[in-house]
Design a protein around this motif. Structure first.
Motif, PDB file in Angstrom:
ATOM      1  N   THR A 135     -11.863 -18.421   5.898  1.00 39.67           N
ATOM      2  CA  THR A 135     -11.712 -19.517   6.850  1.00 39.67           C
ATOM      3  C   THR A 135     -10.460 -19.394   7.701  1.00 39.67           C
ATOM      4  OG1 THR A 135     -12.452 -20.780   4.947  1.00 39.67           O
ATOM      5  CG2 THR A 135     -12.096 -21.999   6.955  1.00 39.67           C
ATOM      6  N   SER A 154     -12.620 -23.898  14.236  1.00 41.07           N
ATOM      7  CA  SER A 154     -13.993 -24.330  13.992  1.00 41.07           C
ATOM      8  C   SER A 154     -14.197 -25.815  14.285  1.00 41.07           C
ATOM      9  CB  SER A 154     -14.399 -24.007  12.554  1.00 41.07           C
ATOM     10  OG  SER A 154     -13.529 -24.650  11.656  1.00 41.07           O
ATOM     11  N   VAL A 163     -16.981 -20.916   7.825  1.00 40.30           N
ATOM     12  CA  VAL A 163     -16.502 -22.289   7.759  1.00 40.30           C
ATOM     13  C   VAL A 163     -16.808 -22.818   6.369  1.00 40.30           C
ATOM     14  CG1 VAL A 163     -16.762 -24.605   8.715  1.00 40.30           C
ATOM     15  CG2 VAL A 163     -16.951 -22.614  10.206  1.00 40.30           C
ATOM     16  N   ASN A 192     -19.464 -18.676  10.920  1.00 38.37           N
ATOM     17  CA  ASN A 192     -18.896 -19.312  12.116  1.00 38.37           C
ATOM     18  C   ASN A 192     -19.491 -18.617  13.338  1.00 38.37           C
ATOM     19  OD1 ASN A 192     -17.349 -20.238  14.203  1.00 38.37           O
ATOM     20  ND2 ASN A 192     -15.376 -19.521  13.395  1.00 38.37           N
ATOM     21  N   TYR A 243     -17.147 -17.056  16.131  1.00 40.69           N
ATOM     22  CA  TYR A 243     -16.025 -16.219  15.706  1.00 40.69           C
ATOM     23  C   TYR A 243     -15.593 -15.297  16.837  1.00 40.69           C
ATOM     24  CZ  TYR A 243     -13.099 -13.247  12.825  1.00 40.69           C
ATOM     25  OH  TYR A 243     -12.030 -12.560  12.314  1.00 40.69           O
TER      26      TYR A 243
END
Lengths: 305, 536
Positions: free
Chosen positions: B68, B109, B202, B217, B220
């Motif tokens: 993350t 995010s 995430v 994600n 990204y």
């Protein structure tokens, strides 16, 4: 009617307070202080210590901290975990469910198994086999039972998943692991009670009335045998809570057992106190329930209050 | 009769249990080329106490944090750095300011943008009172401030040259969290779904005590999104349960395979086993020189040489451990290989040294004595932090030093409070430790510098401090190496301040259908799931 109830509630509150205080004193007396536990095995400098003391108000006298804790607890604020940095009520709240499901199913299984075994294994050979099995179950650590059950039914046969609180299938093996030792002890107590009850004159009378042996057993002797078993409810709760620590660890299940273990090893005072108070509460409730159960099981006790 | 029945029952169940898990089956095809999509379940040993990268303190949590959160830099395989959220950096001539150019087009995010202000907000948060005291007091000790000349540039100003800043910016604690999360997350220090980062996954679901779940994600910034759509990490604390879950296909990857279970994995054609040495310091015994008997270098050398480390490790780890010769892990760039074989396993010499030091008489139990006092040294281990069977290892060392030199090593396994109290009271002669710092210099500073926050040897040595300061002040790899080589030689070979035992390692075991698994460069711990795929 109201006075006995009030008296019970008051006694319960005193028990809760005493449990919280005893836990508080025990943690206070344990070696090392809270700052030590928060620092752990990491970097340790005076600045780090000063910040930790400041964050949790640890420079106040122990008595002040204790009274502050009681005052907050009375308002329902159980504080924040030193270790996990979350409100204790949230940590305990989200973990009660899985443990409760585990404990209730394990207790139900254990009791059912004990009843069936005690009543069905009356013949000498069946008794011997059952007694031996009970003895093994009582003396085998739950850890080992859990690993063996997992190896056979999860890893080998693939019948049940290993981990988590994910539906009924994942609950079966942990519950059986906890239930087996419970069943072991309860069966022995019940069988002993049945033996004694069947020697009583009322059993002879019942047989003389032409009742069949099975009916004598279930309708008359079992009631008598239940009394000592009901007394064991406090013990049962202790076994379930203590067993949950191990079973949750082995099966990767969430629950209060894991929370308690982590909190005790880290000296996470707010969480330990919350678990102790909660256990005391359940204990009080269960014992009250047991007292009521006596009245149902044994009519002789009804008049005496 | 009863006893027989019980024994029979136990034997049957145990045999049933022991037979399980070995199941053969045809070897699955290897994972082949990377494919996008699918999900993976991964059994991990440790449930992190926090998901906030700034509060990171468990090397075992690194693979989760990295999914993350990302820092400005990351480690390359040669002990250097490659840019991650930065595109490059310059160091001023005096080594006191570091200028970073930030990557454009990166979003957290939660939808907020990554820029210089976000980097500064993180640095300020780390130094806020009560937030991350250990980071503020150790890694950011020399930071005077962070400046943001423009939205794509950040300057770290230091009070003195400190090359370890780069290591910090590549570490989990140096990761950049969305400033919006820093302001608004309800339980900031606990982390979790409320904290947004820039990473390829995430964290969307955390069930305490059970598992943590990550979703890819889609935005990204890297050249591609992660292959896996979803990855779940289950917390399985018991090693036999992790291995069983893997062999029965309930999880596809596990980390943390103890010596006792490694044969089970390598014998299974459907599975693959890999291991890597961790960075940082080796697992070693540090000797407390502040009082007798280890104030005498002869006694320290005798203790060091009384142990046949190879035999001890074989007995405990069945040939799966890598011996450490130095205070540093052999995997790092500063490791001094020439130290190998230069000392140790010399019971004759050890006994001679002890005789010279005056410990020449023996008591009834065979322990050496001086003036009627037994040659006793104490090792206090804190149970919550004991891993890798270090308690068993201690017992084996205890037997070894007794047998070969008549030294009485007393090992106690206690709770954290008792251990800290023993350390505070100086009621110990041996202190055991290993650190997984990615820059070994950080570990040495903590453990050996006279100002070090984990200096438990009581050793105060100006020349050692000078060497450590040199290693921290210069960015030149050759000069750092030279300084740290001298440190290693001094503390292990010359002063016998440290008895190195083994180099901590991490293990991965996985189904052959899983590709792209590996270890993080330099750190030597399992890598984040960015490059992992599952064949279909």
């Amino acid at each position: 009617m109201l006075r006995p109830v009030l008296r019970r509630v008051a006694t319960g509150l005193v028990v809760l307070w005493a449990a919280a205080t005893a836990a508080y004193l025990a943690l206070l007396a344990a070696p090392g202080d809270t700052v030590d536990s928060i620092v752990g095995d990491g970097a340790d400098t005076p600045q780090i210590r000063a910040q930790i003391i400041d964050e949790w108000g640890l420079d106040r006298p122990a008595l002040v901290q204790y009274l502050d804790y009681l005052a907050r607890a009375a308002r329902g604020d159980l504080g924040r975990s030193y270790l996990l940095h979350r409100p204790v009520s949230a940590i305990v709240g989200e973990q009660v469910g899985p443990t409760l499901r585990l404990a209730v199913l394990a207790a139900a299984l254990g009791i059912a198994l004990a009843l069936v075994l005690a009543v069905t294994t009356r013949r000498p050979w069946a008794r011997r086999v059952s007694s031996a099995a009970e003895l093994v179950l009582v003396s085998t650590p739950p850890f080992l039972i859990g690993i063996v059950l997992l190896s056979v039914f999860s890893f080998r046969l693939g019948l049940f998943p290993v981990s988590g609180d994910r539906g009924f299938a994942a609950l079966v093996l942990p519950a059986v692991t906890l239930a087996l030792p419970v069943a072991g002890v309860l069966t022995q107590v019940l069988r002993d009670g049945l033996d004694r009850a069947l020697d009583e004159p009322f059993a002879v009378t019942a047989r003389a009335r032409g009742l069949r042996e099975g009916a004598v057993l279930v309708r008359h002797a079992l009631r008598h045998a239940l009394l000592p078993a009901v007394t064991l409810v406090g013990w049962l709760f202790g076994i379930l809570l203590g067993g949950a620590v191990i079973v949750e660890q082995v099966f990767g299940r969430p629950g209060l057992g894991q929370v308690t273990l982590a909190a005790v090893t880290a000296k996470d005072l707010p969480v330990v106190l919350a678990v102790v108070v909660l256990s005391a509460l359940v204990y009080v409730v269960l014992n009250t329930a047991a007292d009521l159960a006596y009245l149902i099981v044994d009519p002789r006790l009804r008049g005496s209050r | 009769m009863r006893r027989f029945a019980a024994a029979l029952f136990l034997t049957v169940t145990l045999t049933l249990g022991a037979c399980s898990g070995g199941g053969g089956g045809a070897p699955a095809a290897d994972a082949g080329q990377p494919v996008s999509g699918g999900s993976l379940i991964w059994g991990v040993e440790t449930e992190p106490i926090t998901f906030n990268p700034h509060q990171y303190a468990q090397a075992k949590a690194r693979l989760l944090v990295g999914n993350t959160f990302e820092g400005l830099l990351t480690h390359d395989a040669e002990g250097g750095y490659t840019p991650r959220l930065a595109t490059g950096y310059e160091v001023s001539a005096d080594g006191k300011s570091y200028t970073f150019h930030l990557r454009g087009g990166v979003v957290f995010s939660d939808g907020t943008g990554f820029d210089a202000a976000a980097v500064k907000a993180n640095a300020d948060q780390l130094r806020a009172p009560g937030y991350a005291p250990a980071v503020a007091a150790v890694q950011l000790r020399n930071l005077s401030g962070v400046e943001t000349p423009d939205p794509a540039t950040v300057v770290y100003r230091l009070t003195r040259p400190d090359v370890l800043l780069l290591d910090f910016l590549a570490s989990p604690q140096g990761a950049i969290v969305s400033p919006k999360s820093l302001r608004e997350a309800p339980d900031l220090k606990a982390g979790g779904p409320a904290l947004a980062g820039t990473g390829p996954f995430v964290l969307d679901r955390y069930s305490a005590g059970q598992e943590v779940h990550f979703t890819r994600n889609p935005r990204y910034w890297g050249e591609r999104p992660a292959y896996l759509e979803q990855v779940t990490y289950r917390f399985l604390k018991e090693s036999s349960v992790r291995v069983g879950a893997l062999t029965s296909g309930q999880v596809q990857v596990i980390e943390g395979v103890p010596a006792t279970d490694q044969a089970l994995i390598t014998a299974d054609p459907r599975l693959r086993f890999t291991r890597a040495l961790n960075s940082g310091s080796a697992y070693a015994y540090y000797l407390n020189v502040s009082h007798a008997p280890f104030d005498d270098v002869r006694v320290r050398k005798a203790f060091r040489d009384a142990v046949d480390v190879d035999t001890v490790l074989n007995a405990v780890y069945r040939g799966t451990a890598t011996r450490a010769w130095s205070v540093l892990s052999p995997s790092g760039p500063f490791y001094d290989k020439s130290i190998e074989g230069g000392y140790g396993n010399d019971p004759v010499g050890a006994n001679r040294l002890l005789d010279e030091a005056g410990w020449s008489t023996r008591d009834a139990e065979g322990f050496r004595t001086r003036d009627g006092k037994r040659l006793t040294v104490r090792l206090v281990q804190s149970a919550p932090f004991v891993r890798d069977r270090r308690d068993v290892l201690a017992q084996t060392v205890q037997a070894a030093v007794k047998r070969s030199a008549g030294i009485d090593l007393q090992v106690s396994l206690v709770d954290q409070g008792t251990a800290t109290k023993a350390l505070e009271d100086g009621a110990y002669e041996v202190f055991d430790n290993s650190r997984a710092d990615t820059d070994a210099g950080a570990a040495l500073n903590l453990l050996l510098h006279s100002q070090g926050a984990i200096n438990r040897t009581g050793h105060r040595d100006r020349s050692l401090d000078r060497l450590l300061d040199q290693g921290q002040a210069t960015g030149d790899a050759a000069r750092r190496s030279a300084a740290y080589r001298q440190v290693q030689r001094k503390v292990v070979a010359d002063d016998a301040l440290v008895l190195p035992l083994y180099a901590p390692a991490d293990q991965l075991a996985a189904s052959r259908s899983v590709g792209g698994l590996g270890f993080e460069p330099t750190a030597g711990v399992p890598d984040r799931a960015y490059g992992v795929w599952v064949a279909r």
